[in-house]
Design a protein around this motif. Structure first.
Motif, mmCIF file in Angstrom:
data_model
loop_
_atom_site.group_PDB
_atom_site.id
_atom_site.type_symbol
_atom_site.label_atom_id
_atom_site.label_comp_id
_atom_site.label_asym_id
_atom_site.label_seq_id
_atom_site.Cartn_x
_atom_site.Cartn_y
_atom_site.Cartn_z
ATOM 1 N N SER A 152 0.823 -1.210 0.000
ATOM 2 C CA SER A 152 0.000 0.000 0.000
ATOM 3 C C SER A 152 0.858 1.261 0.000
ATOM 4 C CB SER A 152 -0.912 0.001 1.222
ATOM 5 O OG SER A 152 -1.623 1.194 1.330
ATOM 6 N N ALA A 153 1.989 1.216 0.700
ATOM 7 C CA ALA A 153 2.871 2.377 0.786
ATOM 8 C C ALA A 153 4.288 1.909 1.069
ATOM 9 C CB ALA A 153 2.399 3.328 1.877
ATOM 10 N N LYS A 154 5.243 2.670 0.545
ATOM 11 C CA LYS A 154 6.652 2.345 0.770
ATOM 12 C C LYS A 154 7.438 3.642 0.742
ATOM 13 C CE LYS A 154 10.432 -0.446 -1.066
ATOM 14 N NZ LYS A 154 10.842 -1.446 -2.055
ATOM 15 N N GLY A 155 8.329 3.810 1.726
ATOM 16 C CA GLY A 155 9.160 4.995 1.745
ATOM 17 C C GLY A 155 9.671 5.299 3.133
ATOM 18 N N ARG A 156 10.354 6.423 3.247
ATOM 19 C CA ARG A 156 10.951 6.831 4.519
ATOM 20 C C ARG A 156 10.017 7.742 5.307
ATOM 21 N NH1 ARG A 156 13.750 10.370 7.532
ATOM 22 N NH2 ARG A 156 15.638 9.650 8.544
ATOM 23 N N ASP A 157 9.522 8.763 4.670
ATOM 24 C CA ASP A 157 8.728 9.786 5.346
ATOM 25 C C ASP A 157 7.270 9.732 4.899
ATOM 26 O OD1 ASP A 157 11.033 10.627 6.622
ATOM 27 O OD2 ASP A 157 11.475 12.164 5.123
ATOM 28 N N ILE A 158 6.687 8.568 4.960
ATOM 29 C CA ILE A 158 5.306 8.409 4.503
ATOM 30 C C ILE A 158 4.328 8.558 5.660
ATOM 31 C CG2 ILE A 158 5.925 6.928 2.546
ATOM 32 C CD1 ILE A 158 5.040 4.514 4.244
ATOM 33 N N LYS A 159 3.118 8.964 5.312
ATOM 34 C CA LYS A 159 1.999 8.954 6.256
ATOM 35 C C LYS A 159 1.033 7.902 5.749
ATOM 36 C CE LYS A 159 1.737 13.595 8.128
ATOM 37 N NZ LYS A 159 0.905 14.793 8.262
ATOM 38 N N HIS A 160 0.453 7.165 6.685
ATOM 39 C CA HIS A 160 -0.492 6.129 6.271
ATOM 40 C C HIS A 160 -1.649 6.083 7.265
ATOM 41 C CE1 HIS A 160 -2.145 2.258 5.072
ATOM 42 N NE2 HIS A 160 -1.482 2.429 3.952
ATOM 43 N N GLU A 161 -2.846 5.941 6.732
ATOM 44 C CA GLU A 161 -4.025 5.813 7.577
ATOM 45 C C GLU A 161 -4.391 4.345 7.718
ATOM 46 O OE1 GLU A 161 -8.646 7.300 8.058
ATOM 47 O OE2 GLU A 161 -7.417 8.102 6.428
ATOM 48 N N PHE A 162 -4.556 3.913 8.957
ATOM 49 C CA PHE A 162 -4.947 2.545 9.273
ATOM 50 C C PHE A 162 -6.368 2.579 9.834
ATOM 51 C CE2 PHE A 162 -0.397 2.797 9.493
ATOM 52 C CZ PHE A 162 0.037 1.624 8.894
ATOM 53 N N ASN A 163 -7.245 1.803 9.254
ATOM 54 C CA ASN A 163 -8.613 1.671 9.745
ATOM 55 C C ASN A 163 -8.709 0.329 10.448
ATOM 56 O OD1 ASN A 163 -9.648 4.123 8.540
ATOM 57 N ND2 ASN A 163 -9.283 3.085 6.599
ATOM 58 N N ILE A 164 -8.768 0.397 11.775
ATOM 59 C CA ILE A 164 -8.717 -0.810 12.596
ATOM 60 C C ILE A 164 -9.967 -0.868 13.462
ATOM 61 C CG2 ILE A 164 -7.390 -2.044 14.349
ATOM 62 C CD1 ILE A 164 -4.920 -0.441 13.329
ATOM 63 N N GLU A 165 -10.886 -1.778 13.147
ATOM 64 C CA GLU A 165 -12.079 -1.988 13.983
ATOM 65 C C GLU A 165 -12.791 -0.683 14.329
ATOM 66 O OE1 GLU A 165 -13.280 -4.939 15.644
ATOM 67 O OE2 GLU A 165 -11.953 -6.152 14.412
ATOM 68 N N ASP A 166 -13.212 0.088 13.403
ATOM 69 C CA ASP A 166 -13.906 1.364 13.641
ATOM 70 C C ASP A 166 -13.008 2.430 14.261
ATOM 71 O OD1 ASP A 166 -16.244 0.160 12.706
ATOM 72 O OD2 ASP A 166 -16.909 -0.385 14.726
ATOM 73 N N CYS A 167 -11.743 2.194 14.371
ATOM 74 C CA CYS A 167 -10.788 3.169 14.894
ATOM 75 C C CYS A 167 -9.825 3.540 13.771
ATOM 76 C CB CYS A 167 -10.008 2.594 16.074
ATOM 77 S SG CYS A 167 -11.056 2.088 17.453
ATOM 78 N N ASN A 168 -9.390 4.794 13.782
ATOM 79 C CA ASN A 168 -8.451 5.248 12.755
ATOM 80 C C ASN A 168 -7.158 5.711 13.404
ATOM 81 O OD1 ASN A 168 -10.179 4.825 10.568
ATOM 82 N ND2 ASN A 168 -11.172 6.792 10.886
ATOM 83 N N ALA A 169 -6.068 5.422 12.728
ATOM 84 C CA ALA A 169 -4.760 5.889 13.168
ATOM 85 C C ALA A 169 -4.023 6.386 11.932
ATOM 86 C CB ALA A 169 -3.973 4.758 13.826
#
Length: 177
Positions: A152-169
């Motif tokens: 989904s994403a690869k790099g050093r300074d990336i931001k990524h959104e994780f959707n985990i069980e109705d919670c977001n990080a």
């Protein structure tokens, strides 16, 4: 002339819990988790744990853990560098799939983390797998789609959104270095 048959011992959780030191068990074969991680590995692990904890502090369903035993099968026990568990752990080990696992590569574990554990995590239906390469300061985020991990994403300074069980990080990975 036939060649000699090699007989490898096949261990299970019952033997595993008797061992001293840090081990993983994959298909009955023990893997020593030594030497201890180097300081950069530990700094990255601590920073990543903190980033996820801050982002998930209001998520009542899920918790962020440092390595705990994840019992995949009676003969396969893994210790991811970080994991997110949604649900209550009622035993001395995790016996259901976590929502996310992260492995920080080292020269001794890179092959196992990129291939063996990747396949195990994928087969267990773990939604997110993060691989971190300290030497190149690069992160790879894999998302499970239709039973297969996709990068989904690869790099050093990336931001990524994780959707985990109705919670977001939303994790800014430049903060882990």
């Amino acid at each position: 002339m036939s060649s000699p048959v090699k007989i490898l011992p096949h261990y299970t959780y019952a033997e595993y819990v008797q061992w001293e030191g840090q081990w993983e068990l994959i298909d009955g074969i023990p893997y020593a988790m030594s030497p201890s991680p180097v300081p950069k590995h530990q700094r990255i692990a601590g920073n990543m744990l903190s980033e996820f904890r801050v982002q998930l502090k209001n998520c009542k369903k899920c918790a962020v853990y440092q390595p705990v035993d994840y019992r995949v099968a009676n003969d396969t026990i893994l210790q991811p560098d970080m994991l997110i568990v949604c649900g209550v752990i009622t035993k001395n080990y995790l016996d259901f799939a976590p929502a996310l696992v992260a492995e920080i590569l080292s020269p001794a574990t890179a092959l196992k983390d990129r291939h063996t554990k990747y396949s195990i995590y994928e087969s267990q239906g773990i939604p997110y797998y993060i691989i971190i390469a300290p030497d190149t300061e690069e992160v790879e985020v894999y998302i499970l789609q239709n039973g297969t991990y996709l990068l989904s994403a690869k790099g050093r300074d990336i931001k990524h959104e994780f959707n985990i069980e109705d919670c977001n990080a939303v994790i800014d990975f430049k903060e882990i270095w």
